[in-house]
Scaffold this motif. Sequence first.
Motif, PDB file in Angstrom:
ATOM      1  N   ASP A 360       0.756  -1.334   0.451  1.00 15.38           N
ATOM      2  CA  ASP A 360       0.430   0.427   0.232  1.00 15.38           C
ATOM      3  C   ASP A 360       1.099   1.230   0.123  1.00 15.38           C
ATOM      4  OD1 ASP A 360      -2.635  -1.419   0.241  1.00 15.38           O
ATOM      5  OD2 ASP A 360      -2.655  -1.103   2.311  1.00 15.38           O
ATOM      6  N   SER A 361       2.169   0.939  -0.540  1.00 15.26           N
ATOM      7  CA  SER A 361       3.466   2.306  -0.605  1.00 15.26           C
ATOM      8  C   SER A 361       3.021   2.590  -1.747  1.00 15.26           C
ATOM      9  CB  SER A 361       4.111   1.558   0.298  1.00 15.26           C
ATOM     10  OG  SER A 361       5.172   1.373  -0.781  1.00 15.26           O
ATOM     11  N   VAL A 362       3.550   4.211  -1.833  1.00 16.03           N
ATOM     12  CA  VAL A 362       3.508   4.827  -2.922  1.00 16.03           C
ATOM     13  C   VAL A 362       4.822   5.503  -2.868  1.00 16.03           C
ATOM     14  CG1 VAL A 362       2.479   6.939  -4.188  1.00 16.03           C
ATOM     15  CG2 VAL A 362       1.054   5.410  -3.235  1.00 16.03           C
ATOM     16  N   LYS A 363       5.289   5.423  -4.193  1.00 14.51           N
ATOM     17  CA  LYS A 363       6.997   6.002  -4.157  1.00 14.51           C
ATOM     18  C   LYS A 363       7.050   7.076  -5.397  1.00 14.51           C
ATOM     19  CE  LYS A 363      11.868   5.357  -5.953  1.00 14.51           C
ATOM     20  NZ  LYS A 363      12.711   4.344  -6.893  1.00 14.51           N
ATOM     21  N   ARG A 377       9.091   7.149   0.067  1.00 17.97           N
ATOM     22  CA  ARG A 377       7.058   6.827   0.265  1.00 17.97           C
ATOM     23  C   ARG A 377       6.282   6.761   0.845  1.00 17.97           C
ATOM     24  NH1 ARG A 377       7.342   1.662  -2.387  1.00 17.97           N
ATOM     25  NH2 ARG A 377       9.540   1.045  -3.311  1.00 17.97           N
ATOM     26  N   PHE A 378       5.232   7.250   0.249  1.00 18.45           N
ATOM     27  CA  PHE A 378       3.539   7.132   1.338  1.00 18.45           C
ATOM     28  C   PHE A 378       3.240   6.014   1.400  1.00 18.45           C
ATOM     29  CE2 PHE A 378       6.034  11.632   0.260  1.00 18.45           C
ATOM     30  CZ  PHE A 378       6.119  11.947   1.011  1.00 18.45           C
ATOM     31  N   GLY A 430      -6.020   9.842  -7.054  1.00 18.79           N
ATOM     32  CA  GLY A 430      -6.058   9.073  -8.076  1.00 18.79           C
ATOM     33  C   GLY A 430      -4.151   8.973  -8.360  1.00 18.79           C
ATOM     34  N   LEU A 431      -3.441   9.075  -7.168  1.00 21.33           N
ATOM     35  CA  LEU A 431      -1.247   8.571  -7.374  1.00 21.33           C
ATOM     36  C   LEU A 431      -1.570   7.251  -7.365  1.00 21.33           C
ATOM     37  CD1 LEU A 431      -0.154  10.925  -4.732  1.00 21.33           C
ATOM     38  CD2 LEU A 431      -0.634  11.295  -7.671  1.00 21.33           C
ATOM     39  N   SER A 432      -0.649   6.383  -8.525  1.00 21.24           N
ATOM     40  CA  SER A 432      -0.205   4.846  -9.043  1.00 21.24           C
ATOM     41  C   SER A 432       0.656   4.841  -7.759  1.00 21.24           C
ATOM     42  CB  SER A 432       0.437   4.657 -10.200  1.00 21.24           C
ATOM     43  OG  SER A 432       1.040   5.566 -10.328  1.00 21.24           O
ATOM     44  N   HIS A 433       1.156   3.436  -8.099  1.00 20.00           N
ATOM     45  CA  HIS A 433       2.524   2.758  -7.343  1.00 20.00           C
ATOM     46  C   HIS A 433       3.704   4.259  -7.657  1.00 20.00           C
ATOM     47  CE1 HIS A 433       0.871  -0.230  -5.237  1.00 20.00           C
ATOM     48  NE2 HIS A 433       0.140  -0.234  -6.352  1.00 20.00           N
ATOM     49  N   THR A 434       4.087   4.664  -8.616  1.00 21.66           N
ATOM     50  CA  THR A 434       5.180   5.018  -8.440  1.00 21.66           C
ATOM     51  C   THR A 434       4.777   6.728  -9.126  1.00 21.66           C
ATOM     52  OG1 THR A 434       6.601   3.911  -8.882  1.00 21.66           O
ATOM     53  CG2 THR A 434       7.561   5.528  -9.663  1.00 21.66           C
ATOM     54  N   GLU A 435       5.150   7.862  -8.544  1.00 23.50           N
ATOM     55  CA  GLU A 435       4.607   8.960  -9.248  1.00 23.50           C
ATOM     56  C   GLU A 435       5.650  10.251  -9.477  1.00 23.50           C
ATOM     57  OE1 GLU A 435       2.152  10.388 -10.718  1.00 23.50           O
ATOM     58  OE2 GLU A 435       0.490   8.642 -10.123  1.00 23.50           O
ATOM     59  N   VAL A 436       5.878  10.503 -10.234  1.00 19.61           N
ATOM     60  CA  VAL A 436       6.922  11.574 -10.294  1.00 19.61           C
ATOM     61  C   VAL A 436       6.110  12.965  -9.945  1.00 19.61           C
ATOM     62  CG1 VAL A 436       8.566  13.172 -12.159  1.00 19.61           C
ATOM     63  CG2 VAL A 436       8.451  10.223 -11.952  1.00 19.61           C
ATOM     64  N   LEU A 437       6.044  14.167  -9.274  1.00 19.41           N
ATOM     65  CA  LEU A 437       5.359  15.561  -8.838  1.00 19.41           C
ATOM     66  C   LEU A 437       6.379  16.575  -8.739  1.00 19.41           C
ATOM     67  CD1 LEU A 437       2.898  14.236  -6.054  1.00 19.41           C
ATOM     68  CD2 LEU A 437       3.174  13.916  -7.920  1.00 19.41           C
TER      69      LEU A 437
END
Length: 445
Positions: A360-363, A377-378, A430-437
């Motif tokens: 359930d983590s997001v990078k 990670r969040f 709507g963020l996926s497991h890996t995101e670039v912000l």
Amino acid sequence: MAAPEERDLTQEQTEKLLQFQDLTGIESMDQCRRALEQHSWNIEAAVQDRLNEQEGVPSVFNPPPSRPLQVNTADHRIYSYVVSRPQPRGLLGWGYYLIMLPFRFTYYTILDIFRFALRFIRPDPRSRVTDPVGDIVSFMHSFEEKYGRAHPVFYQGTYSQALNDAKRELRFLLVYLHGDDHQDSDSFCRNTLCAPEVISLINTRMLFWACSTNKPEGYRVSQALRENTYPFLAMIMLKDRRMTVVGRLEGLIQPDDLINQLTFIMDANQTYLVSERLEREERNQTQVLRQQQDEAYLASLRADQEKERKKREEREQKRRKEEEVKQQQLAEERRRRNLQEEKERKLECLPPEPSPDDPDSVKIIFKLPNDSRVERRFHFSQSLTVIHDFLFSLKESPEKFQIEANFPRRVLPCIPSEERPNPPTLQEAGLSHTEVLFVQDLTDE
């Protein structure tokens, strides 16, 4: 030139005059009177001097000049011109004169006693001056009604005002006191004062003030000038810096004699007016010079004060700017300190970073405005506020910023607002497991 002075005699003087005439045998009463006046009415000294002259012994008295000069209390020379009454001529004239003398003496003595007593019983109403200008105007109107409008220009003001104007203008002031009941007043006004040559002289060379002694204003001036008979004229001018009587003309006088006497008085005192004009001009020039110096000093003083004021303003402005800079520096230091404390507090409050194997983590990779990258990670269930707090706690991040996503391009609502008091979670955003912000700097906006 001038006739002997004629004054009303007292009872004692009349007795001395008659006794002196009997002792000396002099027929002329006028000569007897002059002899007594020369000896201050000392009949013994006058008789002895007369006997000395008859015996060939030189007289102890030096005759006065034909034009007697009087000296007032201020030691000013006063030119007097007094016209005596015609003396009786011939045996018939002297007989009538001697017969009427006791009756005249008794009449004037009783009249003087009556006036003296009346003065205590009922004060003279003329002693109360209530409308001095009205007295002058009333006399002018009565004068013109009786003698016509051809007369010297009357000064239409009070005696004090006439004195002030004569002093200010440095002119002679001729004062005329009109005795309504005197036997010579009518002839003097009609034939002398209204003569064209007299009018021309008075109007061109002096101020002319006149009033009747029956008026309170005229009576007041009469008490000040102490005239002996009428018509009475007094010439007044500024002498030794005060108004002084320099000439007195008493009795009936013809136009030519009046012109000669007035001209003589003015010529004899003209040097005083010239001297006073020169002194006044010198005083005025001195005053103007002093005023110019004072103005120059004040201008210099104002210029110095203006320079000093500008210097004070510049120093004050510089001090205020330095104070403002100092306050800004202190405010900036406080702001930075508060910002750093806020970053540290946000950092301490961040939840721990999930492990990489947590499903359930997001990078998330953050691209900062300085082109640097930060990775962390969040958890999906965490609020977008956590992302914002994490970025805020970084030293490299700007003070104000917003977070943007590319696919689709949007700004993530990380900060609570009125529309969304509770920002969404990462999963709701709507963020996926890996995101670039991308971090957008809003500090300068």
